[in-house]
Scaffold this motif. Structure first.
Motif, mmCIF file in Angstrom:
data_model
loop_
_atom_site.group_PDB
_atom_site.id
_atom_site.type_symbol
_atom_site.label_atom_id
_atom_site.label_comp_id
_atom_site.label_asym_id
_atom_site.label_seq_id
_atom_site.Cartn_x
_atom_site.Cartn_y
_atom_site.Cartn_z
ATOM 1 N N PHE A 12 0.993 -1.228 -0.458
ATOM 2 C CA PHE A 12 -0.056 -0.313 0.330
ATOM 3 C C PHE A 12 0.610 0.854 0.281
ATOM 4 N N GLN A 13 2.306 1.072 0.570
ATOM 5 C CA GLN A 13 2.544 2.417 1.126
ATOM 6 C C GLN A 13 3.583 2.763 0.109
ATOM 7 N N ARG A 14 3.728 1.687 -0.849
ATOM 8 C CA ARG A 14 3.985 1.541 -2.187
ATOM 9 C C ARG A 14 3.317 2.348 -3.780
ATOM 10 N N ARG A 19 1.504 5.711 -7.346
ATOM 11 C CA ARG A 19 0.119 6.111 -7.578
ATOM 12 C C ARG A 19 -0.775 6.721 -7.007
ATOM 13 N N GLY A 20 -0.246 7.689 -6.138
ATOM 14 C CA GLY A 20 -0.623 8.600 -5.112
ATOM 15 C C GLY A 20 -1.973 9.243 -5.511
ATOM 16 N N ASP A 21 -2.051 10.376 -6.938
ATOM 17 C CA ASP A 21 -3.154 10.947 -7.069
ATOM 18 C C ASP A 21 -4.107 10.097 -8.103
ATOM 19 N N GLU A 22 -3.918 9.122 -8.073
ATOM 20 C CA GLU A 22 -4.793 7.748 -8.700
ATOM 21 C C GLU A 22 -6.202 7.449 -7.522
ATOM 22 N N PRO A 23 -6.760 6.929 -8.673
ATOM 23 C CA PRO A 23 -8.030 6.740 -7.743
ATOM 24 C C PRO A 23 -8.420 5.032 -6.893
ATOM 25 N N PHE A 24 -8.173 5.109 -5.717
ATOM 26 C CA PHE A 24 -7.721 3.747 -4.971
ATOM 27 C C PHE A 24 -9.298 3.266 -4.114
ATOM 28 N N LEU A 25 -9.816 3.930 -4.051
ATOM 29 C CA LEU A 25 -11.418 3.345 -3.137
ATOM 30 C C LEU A 25 -12.589 4.220 -3.539
ATOM 31 N N TYR A 49 -5.514 6.788 -3.240
ATOM 32 C CA TYR A 49 -4.031 6.860 -2.551
ATOM 33 C C TYR A 49 -3.865 7.603 -1.421
ATOM 34 N N ARG A 50 -3.396 8.878 -1.978
ATOM 35 C CA ARG A 50 -2.813 9.562 -1.155
ATOM 36 C C ARG A 50 -3.759 10.345 -0.008
ATOM 37 N N GLN A 51 -5.142 10.754 -0.502
ATOM 38 C CA GLN A 51 -6.555 10.905 0.624
ATOM 39 C C GLN A 51 -6.776 9.268 1.482
ATOM 40 N N VAL A 52 -7.195 8.635 1.395
ATOM 41 C CA VAL A 52 -6.696 7.295 2.348
ATOM 42 C C VAL A 52 -5.985 7.091 2.661
ATOM 43 N N ASN A 53 -4.704 7.314 2.412
ATOM 44 C CA ASN A 53 -3.095 7.776 3.649
ATOM 45 C C ASN A 53 -3.506 8.046 4.350
ATOM 46 N N GLY A 54 -3.913 9.984 3.902
ATOM 47 C CA GLY A 54 -3.874 10.989 4.903
ATOM 48 C C GLY A 54 -5.409 10.445 5.995
ATOM 49 N N ASP A 55 -6.103 9.453 5.357
ATOM 50 C CA ASP A 55 -7.462 9.388 6.350
ATOM 51 C C ASP A 55 -7.049 8.240 7.902
ATOM 52 N N ILE A 56 -6.016 7.362 6.694
ATOM 53 C CA ILE A 56 -5.497 6.300 7.817
ATOM 54 C C ILE A 56 -4.299 6.671 9.066
#
Length: 91
Positions: A12-14, A19-25, A49-56
């Motif tokens: 996930f971190q990779r 791919r930080g700005d690509e859609p994830f969820l 991915y970046r938004q979800v990581n920020g929430d996490i």
């Protein structure tokens, strides 16, 4: 796993990095009902991915600040364990 990842977290971190700005969820919000009373859903709304990581990170920091995940010793390391039981949805 790919590219040398040994855990799901590493994978996930990779993806956050690569791919930080690509859609994830994604989720489809309910926008109304049809004439039979059945729900009608809109288009998917995606989080990157970046938004979800920020929430996490925010959730983990908040839980740590509230001392909801105390440190325990084991295998010569410090660990924190948390179990979350919830419905599979964005809320």
């Amino acid at each position: 796993m790919t590219d040398g990842d040994t855990t799901l977290l590493e994978c996930f971190q990779r993806h956050v990095t690569d791919r930080g700005d690509e859609p994830f969820l994604g989720t489809r919000p309910k926008v109304g009902t049809n004439d039979k009373g059945q729900p009608v859903f809109g288009d998917y709304q995606w989080e990157s991915y970046r938004q979800v990581n920020g929430d996490i990170e925010n959730l983990a920091n908040g839980m740590q600040a509230l001392k909801l995940a105390p440190e325990v010793d084991g295998e010569d390391k410090k660990w924190r364990f948390v179990g979350i039981w919830s419905q599979n949805r964005s809320e």
